[in-house]
Motif scaffolding. Structure first.
Motif, PDB file in Angstrom:
ATOM      1  N   TYR A  98      -5.751   1.211   4.331  1.00  0.00           N
ATOM      2  CA  TYR A  98      -4.538   1.221   3.514  1.00  0.00           C
ATOM      3  C   TYR A  98      -4.651   2.235   2.386  1.00  0.00           C
ATOM      4  N   VAL A  99      -3.477   2.647   1.883  1.00  0.00           N
ATOM      5  CA  VAL A  99      -3.484   3.733   0.903  1.00  0.00           C
ATOM      6  C   VAL A  99      -4.062   3.310  -0.452  1.00  0.00           C
ATOM      7  N   PRO A 100      -3.620   2.193  -1.043  1.00  0.00           N
ATOM      8  CA  PRO A 100      -4.204   1.880  -2.356  1.00  0.00           C
ATOM      9  C   PRO A 100      -5.642   1.409  -2.170  1.00  0.00           C
TER      10      PRO A 100
ATOM     11  N   SER B 178       4.883  -0.858 -12.235  1.00  0.00           N
ATOM     12  CA  SER B 178       3.852  -1.512 -11.420  1.00  0.00           C
ATOM     13  C   SER B 178       3.511  -0.755 -10.145  1.00  0.00           C
ATOM     14  N   GLY B 179       4.439   0.086  -9.672  1.00  0.00           N
ATOM     15  CA  GLY B 179       4.179   0.805  -8.431  1.00  0.00           C
ATOM     16  C   GLY B 179       5.446   1.506  -7.999  1.00  0.00           C
ATOM     17  N   THR B 180       5.375   2.147  -6.841  1.00  0.00           N
ATOM     18  CA  THR B 180       6.511   2.950  -6.404  1.00  0.00           C
ATOM     19  C   THR B 180       7.731   2.100  -6.049  1.00  0.00           C
ATOM     20  N   SER B 181       7.545   0.861  -5.644  1.00  0.00           N
ATOM     21  CA  SER B 181       8.714   0.025  -5.353  1.00  0.00           C
ATOM     22  C   SER B 181       9.602  -0.096  -6.594  1.00  0.00           C
ATOM     23  N   VAL B 182       9.000  -0.421  -7.717  1.00  0.00           N
ATOM     24  CA  VAL B 182       9.771  -0.575  -8.953  1.00  0.00           C
ATOM     25  C   VAL B 182      10.210   0.790  -9.494  1.00  0.00           C
TER      26      VAL B 182
ATOM     27  N   THR C  88      10.799   7.302   5.977  1.00  0.00           N
ATOM     28  CA  THR C  88      10.878   6.909   4.573  1.00  0.00           C
ATOM     29  C   THR C  88      10.371   5.483   4.400  1.00  0.00           C
ATOM     30  N   HIS C  89       9.602   5.259   3.369  1.00  0.00           N
ATOM     31  CA  HIS C  89       9.037   3.930   3.107  1.00  0.00           C
ATOM     32  C   HIS C  89      10.163   2.910   2.873  1.00  0.00           C
ATOM     33  N   TYR C  90       9.959   1.685   3.335  1.00  0.00           N
ATOM     34  CA  TYR C  90      11.053   0.708   3.240  1.00  0.00           C
ATOM     35  C   TYR C  90      11.418   0.357   1.806  1.00  0.00           C
ATOM     36  N   CYS C  91      10.526   0.671   0.860  1.00  0.00           N
ATOM     37  CA  CYS C  91      10.849   0.342  -0.543  1.00  0.00           C
ATOM     38  C   CYS C  91      12.108   1.090  -1.008  1.00  0.00           C
ATOM     39  N   VAL C  92      12.465   2.197  -0.337  1.00  0.00           N
ATOM     40  CA  VAL C  92      13.658   2.944  -0.745  1.00  0.00           C
ATOM     41  C   VAL C  92      14.927   2.164  -0.356  1.00  0.00           C
TER      42      VAL C  92
ATOM     43  N   ALA D 273       6.892  13.062   0.087  1.00  0.00           N
ATOM     44  CA  ALA D 273       5.738  13.955  -0.047  1.00  0.00           C
ATOM     45  C   ALA D 273       4.496  13.152   0.308  1.00  0.00           C
ATOM     46  N   GLY D 274       4.270  13.026   1.604  1.00  0.00           N
ATOM     47  CA  GLY D 274       3.153  12.225   2.083  1.00  0.00           C
ATOM     48  C   GLY D 274       3.640  10.883   2.587  1.00  0.00           C
ATOM     49  N   SER D 275       4.000  10.807   3.873  1.00  0.00           N
ATOM     50  CA  SER D 275       4.476   9.529   4.410  1.00  0.00           C
ATOM     51  C   SER D 275       3.279   8.603   4.618  1.00  0.00           C
ATOM     52  N   THR D 276       3.550   7.307   4.538  1.00  0.00           N
ATOM     53  CA  THR D 276       2.470   6.328   4.644  1.00  0.00           C
ATOM     54  C   THR D 276       1.814   6.382   6.026  1.00  0.00           C
ATOM     55  N   ASP D 277       2.630   6.535   7.063  1.00  0.00           N
ATOM     56  CA  ASP D 277       2.112   6.493   8.429  1.00  0.00           C
ATOM     57  C   ASP D 277       1.224   7.668   8.788  1.00  0.00           C
TER      58      ASP D 277
ATOM     59  N   VAL E  85      12.084  12.377  -4.833  1.00  0.00           N
ATOM     60  CA  VAL E  85      10.927  12.570  -3.952  1.00  0.00           C
ATOM     61  C   VAL E  85       9.975  11.388  -4.071  1.00  0.00           C
ATOM     62  N   ASP E  86       9.708  10.751  -2.941  1.00  0.00           N
ATOM     63  CA  ASP E  86       8.710   9.688  -2.886  1.00  0.00           C
ATOM     64  C   ASP E  86       7.347  10.337  -2.643  1.00  0.00           C
ATOM     65  N   ALA E  87       6.591  10.447  -3.735  1.00  0.00           N
ATOM     66  CA  ALA E  87       5.250  11.027  -3.651  1.00  0.00           C
ATOM     67  C   ALA E  87       4.210   9.955  -3.955  1.00  0.00           C
ATOM     68  N   ALA E  88       4.534   8.710  -3.554  1.00  0.00           N
ATOM     69  CA  ALA E  88       3.667   7.560  -3.869  1.00  0.00           C
ATOM     70  C   ALA E  88       2.236   7.833  -3.418  1.00  0.00           C
ATOM     71  N   TYR E  89       2.113   8.203  -2.149  1.00  0.00           N
ATOM     72  CA  TYR E  89       0.773   8.455  -1.608  1.00  0.00           C
ATOM     73  C   TYR E  89       0.313   9.896  -1.898  1.00  0.00           C
ATOM     74  N   GLY E  90       1.178  10.868  -1.641  1.00  0.00           N
ATOM     75  CA  GLY E  90       0.720  12.254  -1.638  1.00  0.00           C
ATOM     76  C   GLY E  90       0.733  12.962  -2.981  1.00  0.00           C
TER      77      GLY E  90
ATOM     78  N   ALA F 237       5.242   8.477  -8.040  1.00  0.00           N
ATOM     79  CA  ALA F 237       3.874   8.676  -7.580  1.00  0.00           C
ATOM     80  C   ALA F 237       3.087   7.424  -7.947  1.00  0.00           C
ATOM     81  N   ASP F 238       2.009   7.183  -7.215  1.00  0.00           N
ATOM     82  CA  ASP F 238       1.231   5.974  -7.464  1.00  0.00           C
ATOM     83  C   ASP F 238      -0.179   6.316  -7.918  1.00  0.00           C
ATOM     84  N   PRO F 239      -0.444   6.234  -9.219  1.00  0.00           N
ATOM     85  CA  PRO F 239      -1.836   6.386  -9.661  1.00  0.00           C
ATOM     86  C   PRO F 239      -2.763   5.353  -9.006  1.00  0.00           C
ATOM     87  N   HIS F 240      -2.215   4.201  -8.551  1.00  0.00           N
ATOM     88  CA  HIS F 240      -3.100   3.250  -7.854  1.00  0.00           C
ATOM     89  C   HIS F 240      -3.413   3.712  -6.435  1.00  0.00           C
ATOM     90  N   LYS F 241      -2.939   4.893  -6.088  1.00  0.00           N
ATOM     91  CA  LYS F 241      -3.369   5.526  -4.833  1.00  0.00           C
ATOM     92  C   LYS F 241      -4.160   6.794  -5.209  1.00  0.00           C
ATOM     93  N   GLY F 242      -3.433   7.861  -5.547  1.00  0.00           N
ATOM     94  CA  GLY F 242      -4.093   9.157  -5.713  1.00  0.00           C
ATOM     95  C   GLY F 242      -4.925   9.352  -6.973  1.00  0.00           C
TER      96      GLY F 242
HETATM   97  C1  LIG Z   1       2.654   2.859  -1.011  1.00  0.00           C
HETATM   98  C2  LIG Z   1       3.913   3.568  -0.784  1.00  0.00           C
HETATM   99  C3  LIG Z   1       5.112   3.095  -1.297  1.00  0.00           C
HETATM  100  C4  LIG Z   1       5.237   1.760  -1.986  1.00  0.00           C
HETATM  101  O1  LIG Z   1       4.590   1.804  -3.206  1.00  0.00           O
HETATM  102  P1  LIG Z   1       4.093   0.482  -3.979  1.00  0.00           P
HETATM  103  O2  LIG Z   1       3.312   1.065  -5.088  1.00  0.00           O
HETATM  104  O3  LIG Z   1       3.270  -0.289  -2.994  1.00  0.00           O
HETATM  105  O4  LIG Z   1       5.283  -0.258  -4.415  1.00  0.00           O
HETATM  106  C5  LIG Z   1       6.231   3.879  -1.141  1.00  0.00           C
HETATM  107  N1  LIG Z   1       6.182   5.056  -0.502  1.00  0.00           N
HETATM  108  C6  LIG Z   1       5.041   5.534   0.047  1.00  0.00           C
HETATM  109  C7  LIG Z   1       5.057   6.855   0.745  1.00  0.00           C
HETATM  110  C8  LIG Z   1       3.863   4.807  -0.084  1.00  0.00           C
HETATM  111  O5  LIG Z   1       2.719   5.271   0.451  1.00  0.00           O
END
Ligand SMILES: *Cc1c(COP(=O)(O)O)cnc(C)c1O
Length: 444
Positions: free
Chosen positions: A66-68, A125-129, A158-162, A213-217, A240-245, A269-274
């Motif tokens: 998993y990414v995080p 808290s993360g990219t969802s919020v 696109t991540h389902y959080c969108v 910018a960096g799909s989860t899959d 731009v969803d750059a959560a992972y990338g 972007a997610d500092p709890h990832k990158g």
């Molecule tokens: C992890 C991820 C999310 C969701 O982010 P959370 O921090 O888990 O809410 C959204 N988009 C991508 C591309 C992700 O990798």
């Protein structure tokens, strides 16, 4: 407590995957209501230790599922400071210099992505919020209070959080368009344009375009320049969803892949990832924080001019929360302590490791590798085998090696992903994973 954490941290890199089979009696843990007179810390720590040992092993260098992942020790120390001192950080007047520390990190990030000097945002808290905050602002900015006709454009990957964010932000479900992807798992820009035109013809109001910018899959990066052009042509908010990338932007290769991100109206972007931060650390960056204030300030638009004269933002006006965590410190401490170069080198190493895994697996006769990775996710499957056999292959590998991989479905076909993004994953871990994958692929 500190020595428990020190022991955990020392052993984390080599912690086994999957976690030792969990023998905890869940009912007894559930029944453990707080006692009237309290318990000794040793006993409580023992309960925690057992519960934690039975959980999915996130901290190990073998967390390739998993990414995080990760969770820097220095971030935990920053967090400890923030929690113990417990300052208010919702309004700048409560703690001006602490807000300046947080704002300094936000502006550094905005600059990293090439946003103008007005760029800022909010730690959440993360990219969802963060996405919810971005889409709520986008909707208010483009449609005001009349949003029923607003449409947004996402891609298959696109991540389902969108979608979730769109729904909460009041964008009708049937107004979220899914643009097909090309063979490289990036958004097909010309199809997106056709959909926008057709919606305009029907009297709808195209409002936002979401790039990844960096799909989860697969770690694929959309053509962000092309998407930015398209968004500009139709005056759409470009998110731009750059959560992972996102933080691969710290590396030369990542910067090339993410070119165009500087045109975004908002970036998650997610500092709890990158940035290897603990879970619960996300960031929203925007070109124009004034739009966040207009959307979220409850003092009314008539105070916006007065707010402009303040040198520092009131974060309560940038998003949903009033009382909030002082998340900035858990980034401020590690970034300043280790230096940004340390993070850039770590991320560069992950790109190298993904290339190593890709090339090694591509040379194995029994394995099909999806494509050369854009970033640090390598997707592969057993050549010529059914989805069912591939699922068995995944299970067998996760039971054999000191690592965890995960599965996904791409174009209706089951693939296995190796996602390399922990600060504890280095050459040895990836090479061992490749060895086990190769060995198991010969016998399932
Ligand atoms: C992890 C991820 C999310 C969701 O982010 P959370 O921090 O888990 O809410 C959204 N988009 C991508 C591309 C992700 O990798």
């Amino acid at each position: 407590m500190i020595s428990y954490i020190a022991d955990f941290t020392d052993a984390a890199r080599d912690a086994r995957h999957p976690a030792a089979s969990d023998t905890t009696d869940l009912m007894s843990v559930l029944a453990c209501a707080p006692s009237a007179r309290g318990e000794g810390l040793d006993k409580l720590l023992r309960i925690f230790d057992e519960a934690s040992a039975g959980a999915f092993e996130t901290a190990s260098g073998g967390n390739l599922a998993y990414v995080p992942s990760g969770g820097l020790f220095s971030a935990a120390l920053g967090e400890f400071l923030a929690r113990a001192t417990n300052r208010y950080t919702m309004l700048s007047s409560f703690a001006p210099a602490l807000i300046a520390m947080e704002e300094g990190i936000l502006r550094w990030m905005a600059e990293l992505f090439g946003l103008p000097s007005t760029g800022s945002g909010l730690f959440v808290s993360g990219t969802s919020v963060a996405t919810l905050t971005a889409l709520a602002a986008a909707r208010y900015d483009r449609l005001g209070l009349h949003s029923a006709q607003g449409t947004i454009y996402v891609a298959e990957h696109t991540h389902y959080c969108v979608r979730k964010a769109a729904q909460i932000a009041g964008i009708a479900r049937e107004n979220v368009r899914t643009v097909p992807t090309g063979a490289d798992f990036t958004m097909d820009t010309s199809r997106a344009e056709e959909m926008i035109k057709s919606d305009l013809d029907r009297g709808l109001q195209p409002m936002a375009l979401v790039g990844t910018a960096g799909s989860t899959d697969t770690g694929s990066v959309d053509d962000l320049h092309a998407l930015a052009d398209l968004a500009a042509r139709y005056r759409l908010w470009f998110h731009v969803d750059a959560a992972y990338g996102g933080f691969f932007q710290l590396t030369d290769r990542g910067k090339k892949k993410l070119a165009g991100i500087e045109h975004a109206d908002s970036i998650c972007a997610d500092p709890h990832k990158g940035l290897f931060q603990p879970c619960g650390t996300g960031v929203l960056l925007v070109r124009d924080p004034e739009i966040l204030r207009r959307t979220f300030s409850m003092q009314g638009d008539y105070l916006v001019d007065a707010a402009d004269e303040r040198p520092l933002p009131d974060y309560a006006d940038h998003g949903v929360e009033l009382t909030r965590e002082f998340r900035g410190l858990r980034m401020w401490l590690p970034l300043n302590l280790h230096g940004t170069l340390a993070f850039a080198q770590e991320l560069d190493e992950k790109l190298d490791l993904a290339q190593h895994a890709y090339r090694s697996l591509a040379a194995v006769k029994t394995i099909d590798v999806l494509s050369e990775p854009d970033l640090s996710v390598v997707a592969f499957r057993l050549r010529g085998a059914s989805d069912q056999v591939n699922q068995k292959f995944l299970k067998e590998m996760n039971g054999t090696g000191p690592f965890a991989l995960s599965g996904t479905t791409l174009g209706g076909v089951h693939y296995i992903r190796m996602c390399i993004l922990s600060h504890r994953t280095h050459f040895d871990e990836v090479d061992e994973a490749v060895r086990v994958i190769t060995e198991v692929s010969g016998r399932v």
